[in-house]
Design an enzyme around this catalytic site. Structure first.
Site: not given
Length: 340
Positions: A137, A114
């Site tokens: 993501h 992330s």
């Protein structure tokens, strides 16, 4: 997870207040999610990001950035093991690392997921430790409100995800749309995959014990193992420059030709003679007051095979010659009679 508040400033303030109240209720101190060592080192400083970025019980980015400014070492190694966290605090950390005068090497120790993967992109060099992973993501967040608030949140999340995709594209190449497609799929990268994708420079291969030993120089002696084992079958004939040593006794070729029984007889017959010849003591050193005697000529080395078969080639009278020798010997009387 990348957390993105709809009303960023207000929500961050509420988060900090809630974290302070929760810590007070539980009676715990704030847990630091980073550590800096060797800040004034003459070699390399180390920064460890080993938790959520700006987590509920962690420190905020401004505290870390203030400490980064104290680093005077010429090189900095940032080691990451983080699942991500606050997107804006992560971007603030990434930009602080880019602006730092030290040469920054990012090392992913276990996971950079992330927003932690975005921090990793700030390094001048990115290294992946064995079995580590990097994950990208889309941004996500929490929103409360009416339909208009939800629509606004969706637009904000898309904008932030596009911004993050640009960070990957700036490092690895490609377009924003290509990276958004990978982000929507929540893509995980092993070390070699990250290198192939352009998200890392090297997949580290750390030896199990220490660093590999340097290869020996040409002048160094060879290991003792080479002398302990018979390596002639593999083309090894001793250290470079060393003459092969003669083996005592009969060679395998000779023993195979004459047979073991005859070879044993030959060895028993010539061994005393060879020892007497080769083992003769050297002449004693002369006294200082006496004129030194001339040195004895060097004893020629004994030809091993010749010494072993010498008694076989020596001329010996046969039995018939011994019996008739008195008949063929010339005497004075027989000589006179013949001449008459």
């Amino acid at each position: 997870m990348i957390t993105v508040p709809a009303k960023l400033a207000a929500l961050q303030a509420r988060q900090r207040e809630q974290a302070d109240r929760e810590r007070a209720r539980l009676g715990v101190e704030a847990r630091s999610w980073y550590r800096i060592s060797n800040a004034a080192s003459a070699d390399e400083a180390e920064v460890m990001l080993y938790d959520e970025i700006g987590g509920w019980f962690g420190s905020t980015a401004d505290e870390l950035i203030a400490e980064l400014k104290q680093i005077t070492a010429p090189r900095m190694r940032v080691r990451i093991n983080s699942p991500g966290g606050s997107v804006f605090e992560g971007i603030a950390i990434a930009n602080a690392l880019r602006a730092h005068p030290a040469a920054v090497t990012v090392q992913v120790d276990s996971i950079a997921a992330s927003i932690a993967s975005v921090i990793a992109m700030s390094g001048d060099r990115i290294e992946m430790a064995p079995n580590s992973m990097l994950m990208i993501h889309d941004a996500s967040g929490v929103c409360m409100g009416n339909a208009s608030d939800m629509e606004e949140m969706a637009e904000l999340l898309d904008l932030i995800s596009d911004n993050i995709a640009d960070a990957y594209a700036a490092r690895a190449g490609g377009t924003r749309d290509e990276w958004r497609a990978r982000m929507r799929a929540e893509t995980w990268y092993l070390p070699e995959d990250a290198v192939d994708a352009g998200l890392a420079d090297e997949a580290l291969a750390v030896p199990k014990a220490g660093t590999p030993a340097a290869e020996p120089d040409e002048g160094e002696p060879e290991p003792e193992m080479a002398r302990a084992w018979d390596l002639a079958a593999y083309g090894y004939h001793g250290p470079r420059g060393e003459e092969p040593k003669a083996e005592a006794g009969l060679t395998e070729d000779i023993r195979s030709l004459i047979g073991e029984e005859i070879a044993a007889q030959l060895r028993a017959a010539v061994t005393p003679h060879a020892e007497d010849t080769a083992g003769a003591p050297a002449a004693p050193a002369p006294e200082p007051a006496v004129e030194p005697e001339p040195e004895a000529p060097a004893v020629e080395p004994v030809d091993e095979w010749a010494a072993m078969v010498a008694h076989l080639t020596k001329d010996e009278p046969d039995a018939w010659s011994v019996l008739v020798s008195n008949l063929t010997t010339t005497t004075a009387s027989s000589s006179a009679a013949t001449e008459a």
